[in-house]
Design an enzyme around this catalytic site. Sequence first.
Site, PDB file in Angstrom:
ATOM      1  N   HIS A 244       0.844  -1.192   0.000  1.00  0.00           N
ATOM      2  CA  HIS A 244       0.000   0.000   0.000  1.00  0.00           C
ATOM      3  C   HIS A 244       0.880   1.242   0.000  1.00  0.00           C
ATOM      4  O   HIS A 244       2.082   1.186   0.270  1.00  0.00           O
ATOM      5  CB  HIS A 244      -0.975   0.017   1.188  1.00  0.00           C
ATOM      6  CG  HIS A 244      -0.331   0.010   2.541  1.00  0.00           C
ATOM      7  ND1 HIS A 244       0.290   1.113   3.082  1.00  0.00           N
ATOM      8  CD2 HIS A 244      -0.227  -0.962   3.472  1.00  0.00           C
ATOM      9  CE1 HIS A 244       0.739   0.830   4.284  1.00  0.00           C
ATOM     10  NE2 HIS A 244       0.445  -0.437   4.551  1.00  0.00           N
TER      11      HIS A 244
ATOM     12  N   CYS B 257       3.694  -4.639   6.622  1.00  0.00           N
ATOM     13  CA  CYS B 257       3.319  -4.385   5.234  1.00  0.00           C
ATOM     14  C   CYS B 257       4.469  -3.707   4.482  1.00  0.00           C
ATOM     15  O   CYS B 257       5.407  -3.187   5.086  1.00  0.00           O
ATOM     16  CB  CYS B 257       2.077  -3.507   5.177  1.00  0.00           C
ATOM     17  SG  CYS B 257       0.575  -4.360   5.695  1.00  0.00           S
TER      18      CYS B 257
END
Length: 280
Positions: free
Chosen positions: A241, A257
Amino acid sequence: MEFPRIHLRRRGPGRGRHARVAPVILGVLLLILMSGCSNAASVSPPRESKSATEPTPVQVDLSTLPAATTFGNTAAAPSDPAPRAATDGVVLHVKQELAVYDAPEGRAIARLPATQFKSPTWLPVTAERGDWARVLLPSRPNGSTGWVRVGTAKVEKARTPYLVTVDVEQRRLVVRKNGREVGSWTVGVGSPGTRTPKGRTFILASIRETVTDFSPIILPLGTHSKTLTSYGGGPGTVAFHGWPDPSVFGTASSDGCVRVPSDALHLLRSLPLGTVVLLR
């Protein structure tokens, strides 16, 4: 946590087509999952699709099997035997729920639904044996694999020319098409206490964010944090992301992440679901 609140939309099989808001109950489940990834976004479907003929089906009570999803745990699944290797790009589209086995003609250990985060289920094939294919699974434990029968109308095979690699230590992401580099970026990865897990995984789904502007698209992967059992109460799904503060790129500061620049996210969102991601 890295993810804001979410609202989910269903995406169609073609690029750029999005479906209506999912029922409230499903929306709440995904809200718990990642506290912020939402509305399935357009992802290019894999190409060279072809259907197969239907053999005599194997009778399995799917309701008794654990779901091979990011929410699930398939403890009986064999581990990936080559977690650092690329594949030849073959991906499998699960069009109807089907059983997963521990070996060709073996024991049923899980069930694969036709959707993941309301995106269609596409999984990378790591080996083939006759009418059987070994695929990577999106469930815990990380590196879970299973065998599915491919000679049925429930599945179709295609091929993606892309491969994504992330050098976690060097904090570098590279996208290749047919072996040729088409993009390379410095990225942010997990902090020392919440490291980005290494191994072979894949792009599981694409979710459009409509609540906040920290990342317009979230790309969940088929792997999970090894140190956190959840992100905001969910299963701790690792994702690609964006991030509004570019100072995070080149640092180890996330919950696991991979934070990517906007132009990297733009390319990644266009890759077919099921595209292999090597976290090294």
